[in-house]
Write an enzyme that holds these catalytic residues in place. Sequence first.
Site, PDB file in Angstrom:
ATOM      1  N   GLU A 200     -65.144   8.312 -44.156  1.00 42.13           N
ATOM      2  CA  GLU A 200     -66.093   8.902 -43.221  1.00 42.13           C
ATOM      3  C   GLU A 200     -66.900   7.819 -42.522  1.00 42.13           C
ATOM      4  O   GLU A 200     -66.993   6.679 -42.990  1.00 42.13           O
ATOM      5  CB  GLU A 200     -67.032   9.887 -43.929  1.00 42.13           C
ATOM      6  CG  GLU A 200     -67.971   9.273 -44.934  1.00 42.13           C
ATOM      7  CD  GLU A 200     -68.843  10.289 -45.655  1.00 42.13           C
ATOM      8  OE1 GLU A 200     -68.433  11.466 -45.725  1.00 42.13           O
ATOM      9  OE2 GLU A 200     -69.911   9.909 -46.139  1.00 42.13           O
ATOM     10  N   ARG A 293     -73.639  21.718 -60.889  1.00 42.50           N
ATOM     11  CA  ARG A 293     -74.273  21.564 -62.201  1.00 42.50           C
ATOM     12  C   ARG A 293     -75.767  21.346 -62.003  1.00 42.50           C
ATOM     13  O   ARG A 293     -76.262  21.288 -60.880  1.00 42.50           O
ATOM     14  CB  ARG A 293     -73.686  20.350 -62.923  1.00 42.50           C
ATOM     15  CG  ARG A 293     -73.785  19.070 -62.079  1.00 42.50           C
ATOM     16  CD  ARG A 293     -73.436  17.831 -62.842  1.00 42.50           C
ATOM     17  NE  ARG A 293     -73.256  16.665 -61.994  1.00 42.50           N
ATOM     18  CZ  ARG A 293     -74.216  15.934 -61.471  1.00 42.50           C
ATOM     19  NH1 ARG A 293     -75.481  16.271 -61.679  1.00 42.50           N
ATOM     20  NH2 ARG A 293     -73.956  14.879 -60.724  1.00 42.50           N
TER      21      ARG A 293
END
Length: 522
Positions: A200, A293
């Site tokens: 990216e 999480r």
Amino acid sequence: MFRKILIANRGEIAVRVIRACRELGIAPVAVFSEADANALHVRMSDEAYCIGPPPSAQSYLNIDAIIAAAKKANAEAIHPGYGFLAENADFAAAVGAAGVTFIGPTPKAMEVMGSKTSARRAALAAGVPIVPGTTEPLKSLADARDTAAQLGYPVMLKAAAGGGGKGMRQVAAEGELQSALETASSEAQAAFGSAEVYLEKVVERPRHIEIQILADTNGHVVHLGERECSIQRRHQKVIEECPSPINDPDLRQRMGEAAIRIAQAVNYVGAGTVEFLVSDVSREFYFLEMNTRLQVEHPVTELVTGFDLVREQINVAAGSALSFSQEDVRWRGAAIECRVYAEDPENNFFPSPGKITFLRAPSGPGIRNDSGVVAGDEVSIYYDPMISKLAVWGSTRAEAIDRMRRALDEYAVGGIKTTLPFFREIVRDEEFIAGHLDTGFISRFNERKQERGTGVPPVDHHAQDARATERDIAIIAAALAYARAQGKASRDPEPRDQSKWKLAARSSGVNREPRRRMFERP
């Protein structure tokens, strides 16, 4: 509600979950490796099961051993904490197949968001902007060259299957690409079992800002605002804040809504964090990834919003609705967290394993110290060297900084090196105080120290590979020193002032806390 929960983790996060269980009247069950037999989380639990030798691959990553321990304990649910198996979809599926509740999202949601490339595709489908780059793993060096040429240098290579700075390399020019790709792929394979990487465009001087979300099984999703996580070393967060110093309510609302759309797109359940890069100039934001999480830095959100994220996780997993709505969320004051590591900041942050000979933790108004160690404990070479998370709250950011200074000055650890001196300097730095933060903050901080003649020369991005190699060598050296120290300790004669009876009692475990019951490896 569950009667018994097994915590598939260690250290401070295991202690954090144990405390939430106690408040809910749930019996906590610990697991431990042979190196952690006397760890704090083991001593605090009702039951404790050995799941293997010290290396995490043979213990805390051993799915079969953890599930066997849960069955032996008759635990109805497993909380994974963070790290280890917390974002492993296969583990979540195995827990469900064993008839035990996994306290977290579904395996399907974890699969989609666990791959950085599929997560980027999901973000685009939800109408959330992403950093320009690939949405599929790179297939070859030629593929990487073509993509980088289209985007323009500098570019960033990232592991598709994980984060935490592993498998990540910044590339400034085409001549560096091949070496960086080989290194990133190799590191990704070693860390996550997948060599896939994507590419990216580098966003210049970005802020790393994340949004905390919670979702229940009824489809209700709320966000609890942002955390500023821009102060990073080797792509690892070291200081976090809530709210961000930019404290822009409009930006918070737009990012919060984007995070909720992403969560809804994968039918997310439980606690999760959506991470963004934010331009400090235009206030444009780009999706980075979603952590499926509980985050390390969740305490700052709890301090500012007043909600207990672990309690909500457990309640949602038990089938309850969220205890609050989006309209109930308010942000009061400011919180800052420092991750205290057993590392030597004067020696390139090399690991500092060993015995904690002295420990004085800070306390007083607005202070929270989530720790997994006490005086006399050993910092092992086998696991992450974080010994605690020091978080403070103040009615304003300025007050929070004052409290953090005081808390850091109170904090004292003997026997090992820690990052406390480093943090004491950071919280007195003029740029930190002004809130001028981005992911290059520490490099510029080092430059300012060098200009004043008080620090070491700054390390630029081109030296990342060399730093990684140096760190690996340092870890090996620390392991050898630790092993030698352990060997010497085992050869030392017994102190004359200790009776044979006392030594025998300690060996047989008579002096353990009465609540704790130890069991053999399942």
